[in-house]
Every structure is written in C-alpha cells, then in structure tokens.
Design an enzyme around this catalytic site. Structure first.
Site, PDB file in Angstrom:
ATOM      1  N   HIS B  67      48.665  59.617  47.085  1.00 54.40           N
ATOM      2  CA  HIS B  67      48.998  59.554  45.658  1.00 54.40           C
ATOM      3  C   HIS B  67      48.179  58.459  44.978  1.00 54.40           C
ATOM      4  O   HIS B  67      47.522  58.702  43.968  1.00 54.40           O
ATOM      5  CB  HIS B  67      50.494  59.294  45.476  1.00 54.40           C
ATOM      6  N   ASP B  96      20.817  63.252  25.400  1.00 53.37           N
ATOM      7  CA  ASP B  96      21.563  63.520  26.633  1.00 53.37           C
ATOM      8  C   ASP B  96      21.722  62.196  27.358  1.00 53.37           C
ATOM      9  O   ASP B  96      21.380  61.146  26.814  1.00 53.37           O
ATOM     10  CB  ASP B  96      20.813  64.535  27.523  1.00 53.37           C
ATOM     11  N   TRP B 132      47.031  52.770  49.516  1.00 50.79           N
ATOM     12  CA  TRP B 132      45.705  52.898  48.888  1.00 50.79           C
ATOM     13  C   TRP B 132      44.913  51.610  49.048  1.00 50.79           C
ATOM     14  O   TRP B 132      43.714  51.568  48.806  1.00 50.79           O
ATOM     15  CB  TRP B 132      45.828  53.277  47.413  1.00 50.79           C
ATOM     16  N   SER B 161      30.290  56.887  41.812  1.00 52.25           N
ATOM     17  CA  SER B 161      30.559  55.935  40.736  1.00 52.25           C
ATOM     18  C   SER B 161      29.331  55.091  40.425  1.00 52.25           C
ATOM     19  O   SER B 161      29.047  54.802  39.265  1.00 52.25           O
ATOM     20  CB  SER B 161      31.679  54.991  41.125  1.00 52.25           C
ATOM     21  N   TYR B 248      40.526  46.868  36.000  1.00 49.28           N
ATOM     22  CA  TYR B 248      39.959  46.778  34.658  1.00 49.28           C
ATOM     23  C   TYR B 248      38.958  47.892  34.411  1.00 49.28           C
ATOM     24  O   TYR B 248      38.754  48.310  33.265  1.00 49.28           O
ATOM     25  CB  TYR B 248      39.359  45.394  34.407  1.00 49.28           C
ATOM     26  N   SER B 259      40.539  51.800  20.647  1.00 50.15           N
ATOM     27  CA  SER B 259      39.814  51.158  19.549  1.00 50.15           C
ATOM     28  C   SER B 259      39.114  52.173  18.651  1.00 50.15           C
ATOM     29  O   SER B 259      38.726  51.847  17.537  1.00 50.15           O
ATOM     30  CB  SER B 259      38.773  50.180  20.092  1.00 50.15           C
ATOM     31  N   HIS B 293      45.204  37.001  43.462  1.00 50.79           N
ATOM     32  CA  HIS B 293      46.594  37.062  42.985  1.00 50.79           C
ATOM     33  C   HIS B 293      47.365  38.210  43.632  1.00 50.79           C
ATOM     34  O   HIS B 293      48.567  38.324  43.458  1.00 50.79           O
ATOM     35  CB  HIS B 293      46.677  37.124  41.448  1.00 50.79           C
ATOM     36  N   HIS B 294      46.644  39.071  44.360  1.00 46.92           N
ATOM     37  CA  HIS B 294      47.342  40.100  45.127  1.00 46.92           C
ATOM     38  C   HIS B 294      47.739  39.575  46.505  1.00 46.92           C
ATOM     39  O   HIS B 294      48.330  40.299  47.295  1.00 46.92           O
ATOM     40  CB  HIS B 294      46.444  41.325  45.307  1.00 46.92           C
TER      41      HIS B 294
END
Ligand code: HEA
Ligand code: HEA
Ligand code: CUA
Ligand SMILES: [Cu+2]
Lengths: 383, 523, 322
Positions: B67, B96, B132, B161, B248, B259, B293-294
């Site tokens: 998931h 393009d 994940w 990516s 992010y 925006s 922070h994780h």
C-alpha cells in the site's frame, strides 16, 4: 491548562466528529481522556513530555483558529455571489517579513522546553539498577544485571490464546497486552534499560513509563525510567519486526521495594531448580510432554501446529528431523545462518532443548524412537 | 510533425508527444491509486474489529508495505509527473518536452516495474513485508526471496524518476518562450523545477541504499550487520536522506497546483509570488538536513537529536509563508467555489492540520511517545491524502476541460468533494486519538480499548474509497459525453499561457514560441 | 559547445513517434527480471538455467536498442535537424545525469564515513552512541581498516550473542599502503597515475579537436582509451590479489564491503566511460565524425571521464590512504 477545558475541547472535537456521521462512536459512549490523548503516565519525565505535548497542541490550536478564521471570514465575506469585487494587491514585503519572524519566535518558545525535556530523557546516569532487554522475533528477554539479580533472566511471551485471537473465544480485558512473565521493577527507583535485539530491529515501548527505545541488533541503547506509582503497565513492540510484530507485548510490573526483593529471591530459587533439572535423566514420556509445550511456545509460529511448516520448513518428514541426531541438535542449538531459524541454544535451556528435539523426532508422524537428554545438549554445546 | 496523433495502440506505445505521455502517466497513476486503495481497504477491513478475521498477519504486513509503496511511487509521483508533462510545456510556451523520446521511455519502464512488484504477491514466501521504509535487517537477512524483485523494481522506478526530472529541468531551463523569465514562470513550473532537483539528488541515493541491500542479501557483505562491523541504523540514515526529501517531492507540486487554482477562483493575482518561490526553495534546502527526525528513537547521540529537531522545526516557517500567502490571496478576492476550489480549500485546512501534527512530531522528546504510533499514520495521511491527493483531484477538475474540451458535471464534482472531505476526516481524525492512546502502527490486530475508533476509521475509509468511484465516473463521463466547452479560457479567473491555446488543447501547441509581454507579471 | 542565449529560439526538433523507448524497456525489463531470478537461484539454491539466458538476452537487446538509439540521434544531427537549442538540452541532460551519478556515489561514501567515524567506534564501546556495546562485543577494538570484525573479536559466529546472520571473516592484509610489500607493488598508486594522466590525454584530444587537428585528436583519444583499459586490467589484478592472497573478499566484514562496493562501482563506471570514449574514437576514425564546432558526443563522454576521475581521487584518498 485546566483539566476541565481540555475535557471540554476534546469533547467538542469528538462530538463534532460524531455528528459528522459516526455510528460507531455514538454507540460506544463513555469516551475518557485516556482514549483520545497521550497519558502523562507515572513518571516525572512522562509528565514533562505530556506538558510539552499539550503546549505545542495549544499553540497549534491558536494558530489554526487565527489562520482558518481569516480564511473562513473571506469565504463568507468575499464571495463573488455576494458581488465582491476583487482587490488587486499582490505583494507586501512587510507582511512577508512579519509572518516569517513571528512563527520563528513561536518556534523558539517551543524549542526551549523541548530541549530541556530532551536532556531530561537523556539522563541515564546514576541509575540504581540495569536490566538488559533483548528483542527476539517475537518475544522479549529480560536479564537483570544487578548483584541480587545474577542468573535472573527470562523470556516474556504473549499469553493471549490463539482461540481469542481467531475469535473462537471471548477476548479478555487485556487482550494482546498480556504476557506469561512480566518484567518486575521496584517503585521510585531509577531503572536503566539496556535495549538490544537478537535478530531484527524491535522497539521497546511502554507509554506510561515514557520510554520508547529501538532495539537494534548488535548495538545496546540506553533508556531510563523512575516509576512513581505501583501498578501494571503495558506496552507493545513499536518497530515492524516481521510477521508477529503485533503480538509481542510488554508488561512491566512496578512493585514496592520489599515485594521486589521477595520476587527476585524467588527467581533465584527457580534458577537453581533449573540447574538441578539439567542433571536429571528423563523418560520418553516426560520428554515428549515437556517438548510439546516448548514446541508450542517457541517453534509453532514458524513450523506449524502439525509440523507442516510455514515461515520455517516442515518438520514432518524433514530430512534433518528424521536424520542423524547430531545434525538435528545442531540445527536447534546453532540455527541456520542467514535464515529466520535462530540459534535456539541461547534462547531455551538445555532441558527444553532436549525435550523439543525429542518431540520433533517423535511427533507429527516422525518416528525415530530416540531421545535426547539435557546432558547430551550440554555436551554438544561444549563441543 | 505538424500532423495529429497516430492511430491505434502504436500512438501510445511509440509517442513522443508530451500530452500523450502526460495522459498515460495520469491514467497509470489512477490505476495504481485503485490498486493501492484496494490494499488499504484490506488493511481497514482487517482492522474493522479486534481479532484476526480476513487475512493472516504475514499477509497483512505485505498489504501495508505494498500500500505504501504503490501509493507513493505508483500513484502520487507519476500523477504529478503526468501533470508536469501536460502542463509545463504549455505553461512556458514550449513545443514539447526537451527530450521527447526519453520522456516516453521514462513512462514505459514504470508499468513493468510495478507489474514485477505486484507479482511478488504470488511468489514463494510472499511479497515484501517489511514496510515501505524497508528497514534492514528485516529487509535483508530476514526477507523473503521476493526482496530481489523488490530491489530491482525500486531501481527501475528510480531510473524513471531521474530521467523524468532531467527532462523537466532541461525543459524549464532551456525551452521557455522568449520573454518568459524565471520570475515570470507560473508557480507550478517553479515547484516542479525544484522538485526535479530534489529527485535528481535523492533518487540515486535510494538506488545506492537498495544496492547495498542487494549486496547484503546475495553477496555476503555486512553493510547493515553489526557482526561484520556495519550498522542496521546506517540503512535508516541513507533511506531517510532520500525519504524525507521524498515527502516534499510529493507535496511541492501539490503546492504548485494550489498556487494556480486559488488565484483563479479568487479572481486576484497570487499574493507574494516572489516569497512563494523563495519559500519553496527554502523548504527544498531544509529537506536535506532533517532526515533523522524519523529516527529519534534509534539511539542517536543527544547532539544529533537536537540538531535534527531544530532543523525540522524550521520547515514550519517557509511552509507557513506559503499558507499565509494563499489565504491572503483569497482575502478580498471575488471567491467562487467550483469543485477545484473546494478541493483546494480542503487542502488548505487539512494540510495545515497535517503540518501542525508534523510540527508536533518534530519535537524529539514528544516524538518518543508519538513515534511508530497511529499518530504518525494520521499525520502523513493528512499531508499526503488531503495534501497531495486532494490537490491532484483539484488539478484534474481544473484542467480537464482544457484537456478534453468538455465540462465535467459540477454537481457530481461537489458531491465528490463533500463525501471525500467527510469520509477522509472520519478515517484519519480518530487515528490521532488511538495513536496518542498508544496504538502502534503496522499491526494486524489491536487491544480492546482501540476498537471504537478503529471501526470508525474503517467506515470512513470505505466512504472515502467509494467516493472515488464517483470521481472516476465523472471523469470518464466527461471525456465520453461531457458538455463541450469552446472558450479558450475555461475559467474566467484563470491566467497563464495554457489558457491561451484552443480548447481542447491541440495535439501540438506552441510550435513557434509565443511572445510574452514584458510588462505582464507572472501568472 | 554552442552556447545559446535562452531568448534565441529556433525551430525545436521534436522527433516523430518512435519505437525506441518501448524496445529499450523490453531489454531493460528482461535484464532485471533475469538478473533477479539469477541471484535468487544462486542464493536460495533453486538452480534454473532460464534466468541467465533471460539476463543475457535482455542485456543484448538493451545494448542493441541503445546502439540504434544513439545512431538515430547522430544521424539526425548530421542531417541538420538538431537545433542549437536541442543541443543545449543534451548538455543539460548530460550535466544532470552526471550529477545524479555523483549522488549515487555519495550514498556509498556516506556509508563509508558513517561506519568509519561513528558505527565502528560505537561497536567498540566508544562515544555516546556506544557506551554499553561492550556487553555484546567484549574485546572488540576499533581500527580502520577493520581487520577484525566484532564477530571475530568474540570468537566467531557461534559465540556471538546475536542470531546468525552470516559469518564474516576479515582479510589478513588490507589494501592500504602500509600493507603493501613494495611501494611499486602498490597498484592503487599506479592506477592513480594512470587515471590522472588519462584526464590530461582526453583534454589534449579536445584541444586537438578545437584546433581542427583530427590526427592529434584521434591519437590522444586512443591513448586515453588505452589508459582506461590498463586501469581496468590493473584493477582486475588487484581484485585477484585481494581474493587469492590477501583474503580480502566481500565477506570480510565492513572493510571488504565498502572496499569492493566503492572500487567496484567505480571500476564499472570506468568501463562505461572507456566504452563511450572508444565509441567516439571509432566514430571519428571510421566515419570522420566531429568538427571543431560540433562534437557533443565526444564532449559528453569526456565530461563523464573527468567525473570518473574525480571520483577516483576521493576513492584513493578515503579508501586507500586515509
Ligand atoms: C506530503 C508529505 C509530507 C509532508 C509535507 C510532511 C510535512 C512535515 N512532516 Fe511528515 N511525514 C510524512 C510525510 C510528510 N510530512 C510521512 C510519509 C511520514 C512517515 C513516514 C513513515 O515512517 O512511514 C512522516 C513522518 C514525520 C515525522 C516522523 C514521525 C515518526 O515516525 O516518529 C516527523 C518528525 O519530525 C515529521 C515532521 C514533519 C514536519 C515538521 C513537516 C512540515 O513540513 C510541516 C510544516 C507545515 C506546518 C507547520 C503547517 C503550516 C504552517 C503554519 C500555519 C505556520 C505557523 C505554524 C507554526 C509556527 C507552528 N513527519
Ligand atoms: C500518498 C500516499 C497514500 C495514500 C493516498 C494513502 C491512502 C490511504 N491509506 Fe495509506 N499509507 C501510506 C500512503 C498513502 N495512503 C503510507 C506511505 C503508509 C505507510 C506504509 C508502511 O507502514 O510501510 C500508509 C499506511 C496506511 C495505514 C496503516 C497501516 C499499518 O500501519 O498497518 C492505513 C490504515 O488505515 C492506511 C489507510 C489508507 C486509506 C484508507 C487510504 C485511502 O485514502 C485510499 C482510498 C482509495 C481507494 C479506496 C481506491 C480508489 C477507490 C475505488 C477504486 C473504489 C472502490 C472502493 C470501495 C468500494 C471501497 N494507510
Ligand atoms: Cu518486535 Cu515489532
Ligand atoms: Cu520527514
């Protein structure tokens, strides 16, 4: 922050949600603060964390009220359908600076108490006793590294029955949060937990004691707690550790100093008894009976109730379990490197090992007829 | 090349047209959203009541893992890449994308990669079941053999990516029409440019992480094994060096969409364009120095905890600037509330709440209690579902008329919004409660005190999920039989080059670059 | 390279639809599917002959497609279809591709620094992160290169408290200078000299080209390719030494892991760069490609080569010397 306001607010939020269409909530009734908020628990650190948590919470609420207030005001007042004519302003360095600086100052107001609370959490020194906590798939081991606790070490397994889990039986009050043997600590004593793991990463979390520390295999982490109130506190493994991650609870029993002394003495006596058992010779029936219990506690999760396998290979008809005894003993004691099959030599004692090996060789249609005695295991381990 | 699209399947297989490729990305991501959503439904169904009912614990873990992976890498990221493909060339006046053949390749490697990932469900030992975040050694020594396929599919997703973002960077830097200076670009283009930088910087790091896993699994190395001198926590550092910028990557294009849409329905230019650009850049910069922070509970030295805590808190400042600018854009505008605007307002409220819980999580001492509880799950669904998915939904409603020349059913759109909004909150708001009360995440079964809120959460999930059928129906009905629109400018308040071309947008746009009036401000 | 002001717009070449991407996808997917199956066969012991066949077919297919792809691009350029603006897209594309490669190596260097400066000392009970690790790895002393793994320090896999997850046997000899028998037998130094000079030779080729001297270009470029090949040969020799005489393998704990990961991926990149340069050489010699003004293929390859070179300098410093 008064309790009454907190309750009122939480009540408000909950009611809002309930009216938003929740049948479930309406039916349940009796929501208490503990169901919706963090508990300050029974330690000074826990209280600090709780206060900090509420402090940030209220700051966010206030900012939220202001920000959403402005937004909803324009939604109501500046709608086209009411004939609003759009203004054309589109920048202002002054306000940009203002709303950069103000949040920054607010953050400083959060950072200061946060820093001091963090330092409080990180203060492990001057602990009065140490307990080594080791995470295993899927149980916890506790070893008392104290003078009076020498030799005291045990595993703590989930004690909820499979029938409860699979809904064949009514679930009891402490469903999934109960163990066969809780870890016991004295009240008002600074206890340092040295947390590590044997296989994968686990995390030792007891909310009421305000401790959560990852158990990383090969590294020992420190955390400490001073429980100020006697009682039973429950927690769970908090790091995904495989199949039964949801089934490795933690139960800590905080007792008075006297009770603790008594308990540890009892454990010492038990350890002595096991040492005695080690020297005994058992009959086949005794071994099979003990072996079955050990199997169900330690092996069933992977090898299946009928030895049919699962995470582990099948024991029924397995080449190793129906092969030469030494090989079987070796698999049990040393495990299979690089697989989930751990070295059980360090997990179960020699009596249990002897029993479970005997059991595997003579159950599920395996019919070897041979026996292993504790002394055989002892000798095997010695080399 | 002036002619229209080829006929039949080869149009899609062989295309080099940014609109075709954008369309494929969008449909693919919607398919993945359904797949990931189906996994979520299984999760919520199992968690409907305490006790094991539907699936086995091992399978539950596979569901959680897939998931997360499918939603993040299959649904959200490709959907925004699709949007970028459709819109960036039109917004900057380019014929393009800069590298059209590579563009097609970036897309086509995705479906097989996900097919391979999904096929692990049928492999011996089952699909990946390590979350994940695939922490070692659960994902290495203790993983099922399917982990090898997982690793290679991550490699391919990363490749896709990276190529996609190189293409976007080259397009934005090199293909702007004369007069389209950087500070005139629509904000969506800006946020994507910055997102593309993030992607090129962190996807290779993820590739490095899975490569080290591959070595540990198959070739006896000990990167993540203390016995050999490595460290399981090393994996987490590398993963989150990728993983935090990744969140992010998910939200910045969403910021871009919002925006564009809020000014359109406020009939007023975006407030604080320059500061929006700087804030986006600041968020991107900060995202590189907050990863741990994780990992507050892994046993970092206290100096590390403090550094990462302060750095993380700082992100609230530029994000706040964005929120304030959006609200000031609405202030004294002439607001109307068509479906895209509703989703943007939903975004604004719910994302901000998710941001607030993010700020709470960033406070290290408090995170010792929040970490790996459902409070975290609530946090990230507020920012990812109500943030990214809502804004993506808004984008589809907003640009769909331009894409296909037909108008969607507004009543159904609004209904979709309200059911989504309510369903979403019923699903994820109670998760704050159970999290704070001590329910760990990634568990297939829970103790009795969490029962009520979980049932509520599951009901909400079914409502939210079902409302997506309405969305799908609305989109297809519009394409097949919607009311034609002929205005170039579908929305009276919309600004930007994409609204100057014919509706529906012709197959090729801006074969000769338009000229941008130097006096005209950004759009 | 042509620098183009962004306002100077020509007709941008957008290619007709093309099957190249889908063919490349088939090649790539076959390769990874074959590779994954192959590795699983080796590790989890279910021998199958199909997987290597799939892998090689995939790789061949992939390489062939790339060949056609680049040939198409080159032909389009020769036919004058590529505008200056398109060439700038190529430049940007190559630049950001190399940047992504930098980040790929950054992950491995990050891992190296982390274990050397943090995890290693912690395992030995030093520093705030490892105060209590003596409980697990009593007697483990940290040094780099790590010539005794924590596991060995406590007496091997059977004696460690943690469940088995492999056994790691350190090398007898490290690759550091101090462990080399003779200074001239220290291959990394030779490799450094070779690679640094190859950066100079490729630059000489470029100046030759810019001055319109194709002969000079071909000569220096050929020399660069040869240096690349020599480098690779020496690296193979080094790996042979490591496995045969030093006992340094992938299994040698974190030292072996980082050593082979970094040098291995670098070596692979040298191979790629060398192949790219060799193709440019072939194009120049056989087809007379490249002029002083238009030679992006060569330029991109040479950037790549310089990048590979810079990575080596860091490698030499942090893997071999420091
Ligand atoms: C779209 C994705 C997204 C976004 C945008 C964010 C945004 C933020 N996140 Fe979130 N996060 C995730 C996705 C995201 N996160 C995911 C997926 C996880 C879990 C991963 C996993 O473990 O599986 C996670 C987990 C996570 C953690 C780890 C929790 C744990 O596991 O213990 C932390 C801790 O610091 C955190 C913090 C933050 C912060 C500070 C922000 C900030 O960017 C938020 C900033 C916004 C605001 C603050 C609101 C608007 C601001 C104002 C109105 C101004 C004024 C406000 C103040 C001064 C307070 N996040
Ligand atoms: C952008 C990413 C994204 C999105 C969109 C979602 C969407 C949803 N998530 Fe997601 N979630 C994650 C990212 C995301 N999630 C991540 C990263 C994790 C962590 C994984 C981990 O721990 O490793 C996670 C974990 C996670 C958990 C915790 C699991 C656990 O810890 O064990 C739960 C539990 O409720 C949950 C629920 C949902 C639900 C109900 C939705 C819904 O919004 C989905 C709605 C969509 C659909 C339902 C599909 C479309 C609908 C139809 C086709 C109609 C048919 C449906 C019906 C008739 C019902 N998610
Ligand atoms: Cu142990 Cu989760
Ligand atoms: Cu983060």
């Amino acid at each position: 922050m008064h309790g009454a306001i907190k309750k009122a607010l939480a009540g408000g939020v909950v009611t809002a949600l309930a009216t938003a269409g929740s049948v479930a909530l309406a039916a349940s009734g009796g929501i208490t603060m503990d169901d919706v908020n963090m508990s300050p628990g029974v330690t000074a650190v826990g209280q600090s964390i709780y206060d900090l948590h509420m402090w940030i919470f209220w700051i966010c609420v206030v900012i939220g009220v202001v920000v959403f207030g402005v937004m909803f005001y324009s939604i109501f007042a500046h709608r086209k359908s009411k004939g609003a004519v759009p203004a054309q302003f589109h920048e202002s360095t002054k306000v940009e600076i203002a709303w950069t600086v103000v949040p920054f100052l607010i953050l400083i107001g959060i950072a200061i108490p946060a820093t001091s609370t963090l330092l409080e959490i990180y203060d492990f020194d001057d602990a009065e006793m140490d307990i080594l906590v080791t995470g295993y798939q899927w149980k916890w081991k506790y070893e008392y590294l104290t003078e009076d606790g020498e030799n005291v070490s045990f595993f703590s397994n989930l004690s909820t029955s499979q029938t409860e889990i699979y809904n064949a039986e009514e679930k009891n009050e402490h469903y999934l949060l109960e163990v066969d043997e809780p870890v016991v600590i004295p009240v008002n004593t600074k206890v340092r937990f040295l947390v590590t793991a044997n296989d994968v990463i686990h995390s030792w979390w007891v909310p009421e004691l305000a401790v959560k520390k990852d158990a990383v295999p090969g590294f020992v982490n420190e955390t400490a707690t001073i429980a100020q109130k006697e009682g039973i506190y429950r927690g769970q493994c908090a790091e995904l550790c495989g199949k039964d991650h949801g089934f490795m609870p933690i139960v800590v029993k905080v007792v008075s100093q006297e009770e603790y002394a008594e308990w540890i003495e009892g454990k010492q006596a038990e350890a002595a008894q096991v040492r005695e058992l080690m020297a005994q010779t058992f009959t086949m029936d005794e071994l099979m009976e003990r072996g079955k219990a050990v199997y169900q506690r330690n092996c069933l999760a992977c090898h299946g109730a009928n030895g049919e396998g699962g995470v582990g290979t099948a024991i029924k008809g397995s080449a190793i379990a129906t092969g030469e005894l030494g090989g079987h003993l070796n698999t049990g004691v040393n495990g299979v490197p690089g697989t989930a099959m751990q070295a059980f030599g360090g997990i179960i004692n020699d009596v249990e090992m002897a029993a479970v090996i005997t059991y595997q060789r003579n159950a599920f249609g395996n019919n070897m007829g041979d026996m292993v005695q504790p002394i055989d295991v002892f000798n095997f381990k010695k080399g | 090349m002036a002619h229209g699209p080829a006929k039949g399947i080869s149009r899609w297989l062989f295309t080099t047209n940014h609109k075709d490729i954008g369309t494929m990305y969008l449909w693919f991501s919607f398919a993945m959203f359904i797949l990931g959503g189906a996994f979520a439904m299984i999760i919520r169904a199992e968690l409907f009541q305490p006790g094991m009912q539907l699936v086995e614990p091992a399978f539950f873990n596979q569901m959680t893992t897939l998931h997360g992976l499918v939603m993040v890498f299959g649904a959200i990221m490709p959907s925004f890449v699709g949007l970028a493909n459709w819109l960036i060339p039109m917004m900057i006046g380019a014929p393009d994308m800069a590298l059209p053949r590579m563009n097609n390749w970036s897309f086509w490697i995705l479906p097989p990669a996900f097919l391979m990932l999904a096929s692990t469900l049928f492999m011996e030992g089952g699909a990946p079941a390590f979350g994940w975040t695939f922490y070692a050694p659960l994902s290495t020594t203790y993983a099922a053999p399917s982990v090898t396929f997982f690793i290679f599919s991550i490699h391919v997703l990363g490749l896709s990516s990276i190529m996609g973002s190189i293409n976007i960077i080259a397009t934005v830097m090199n293909m702007r029409a004369p007069g389209m200076t950087y500070m005139k670009m629509p904000l969506f283009v800006w946020t994507w440019l910055i997102t593309a930088f993030l992607l090129v910087a962190v996807m290779p790091v993820l590739a490095g992480a899975v490569t080290m896993m591959l070595m540990d699994v198959h070739f006896g190395t000990s990167f993540f094994s203390a016995a050999g001198g490595g460290d399981p926590v090393l994996f987490q550092h590398i993963f989150w060096f990728f993983g935090h910028p990744e969140v992010y990557i998910i939200i910045l294009p969403a910021f871009g969409v919002v925006s564009q849409i809020i000014p359109a329905f406020s009939r007023k230019p975006l407030f604080g364009y320059d500061s929006m650009v700087y804030a986006t850049a600041a968020i991107a910069f900060l995202s590189f120095i907050v990863w741990a922070h994780h990992m507050y509970t892994v046993g970092m030295p206290v100096a590390g905890e403090l550094f990462f805590m302060y750095a993380t808190m700082l992100i609230a400042v530029p994000t706040g600037v964005k929120v304030f600018n959006w609200i000031t854009t609405m202030w004294r505008g002439a607001l109307s509330f068509e479906t895209p605007m509703l989703f943007c307002i939903g975004f604004l409220v719910l994302f901000t709440i998710g941001g607030f819980t993010g700020l709470m999580l960033s406070i290290a001492p408090a995170d010792f209690q929040y970490h790996d509880s459902y409070f975290v799950v609530a946090h990230f669904h507020y920012v990812m579902v109500a943030g990214a998915v809502f804004s993506m939904t808004a984008a589809v409603y907003f640009w769909l008329p331009k894409w296909c020349g037909k108008m969607y059913n507004e009543t159904m759109g609004k209904t979709h919004f309200w059911i989504s909004f309510i369903g979403f909150n019923i699903t994820f708001f109670p998760q704050h409660f159970v999290g704070l009360a001590g329910m760990p995440r990634r568990i297939p079964d829970y103790s009795l005190q969490f029962a009520d809120f979980n049932m509520m959460s599951s009901i909400g999930a079914f409502i939210y999920g079902a409302s997506q059928i309405m969305f799908l129906y609305n989109v297809i009905a519009t394409i097949v039989a919607g009311k034609p629109v002929s205005d170039d400018k579908v929305w009276d308040g919309a600004e930007g080059l994409e609204w100057t071309v014919a509706t529906p947008a012709p197959y090729h746009t801006f074969e000769t670059p338009p000229t941008i009036d130097p006096a005209h401000a950004h759009s | 390279m042509t620098t183009q002001a962004s306002t100077d717009h020509e007709k941008y070449y957008v290619p007709e639809s093309s099957p190249l991407a889908v063919l490349a996808t088939i090649g790539l997917v076959l390769s990874i599917f074959g590779a994954a199956n192959f590795m699983n066969d080796l590790t989890f012991g279910e021998p199958g002959e199909a997987s290597p066949a799939i892998l090689y077919t995939g790789l061949f297919f992939f390489a062939a497609t790339l060949f056609v792809w680049f040939r198409t691009t080159i032909r389009e350029n020769i036919a004058g279809m590529a505008s200056g603006q398109l060439k700038k897209s190529y430049v940007l594309g190559m630049f950001w591709f190399i940047f992504s490669e930098v980040m790929f190596f950054a992950a491995f260097f990050g891992a190296l620094f982390y274990v050397r400066n943090l995890a290693g000392p912690w395992l030995a009970g030093e520093g705030e992160g490892g105060r209590m690790n003596g409980l697990l790895w009593e007697g483990f002393q940290y040094a780099w290169p790590m010539m005794t793994t924590p596991q060995e320090a406590v007496g091997g896999a059977a004696s460690q408290l943690m469940a088995n997850n492999g056994s790691f046997t350190s090398a007898e000899t490290s690759m550091a200078f101090a462990d080399a028998h003779h200074w001239y037998a220290w291959l990394p130094m030779w490799n450094t000299i070779i690679l640094l000079s190859s950066s100079v030779t490729v630059h000489m080729a470029h100046t030759g080209l810019l001055g319109g001297d194709k002969k000079k270009f071909n000569l220096w470029l050929a020399l660069t390719v040869v240096l690349g090949i020599v480098f690779l040969c020496l690296q193979v020799a080094e790996y042979y030494e490591a496995y045969a005489h030093f006992g340094l393998t992938l299994n040698s704990g974190i030292y072996g892991s980082t050593f082979f990961m970094l040098t291995g991926f670098h070596g692979f990149h040298v191979f790629m760069g060398m192949t790219m340069l060799a193709i440019q050489l072939y194009r120049s010699v056989r087809n007379g490609h490249f002029t002083a003004e238009d030679h992006f293929g060569f330029e991109a390859s040479s950037w790549y080569w310089h990048f590979v070179d810079v990575v080596w300098v860091f490698l030499f410093l942090f893997v071999y010397i420091l």
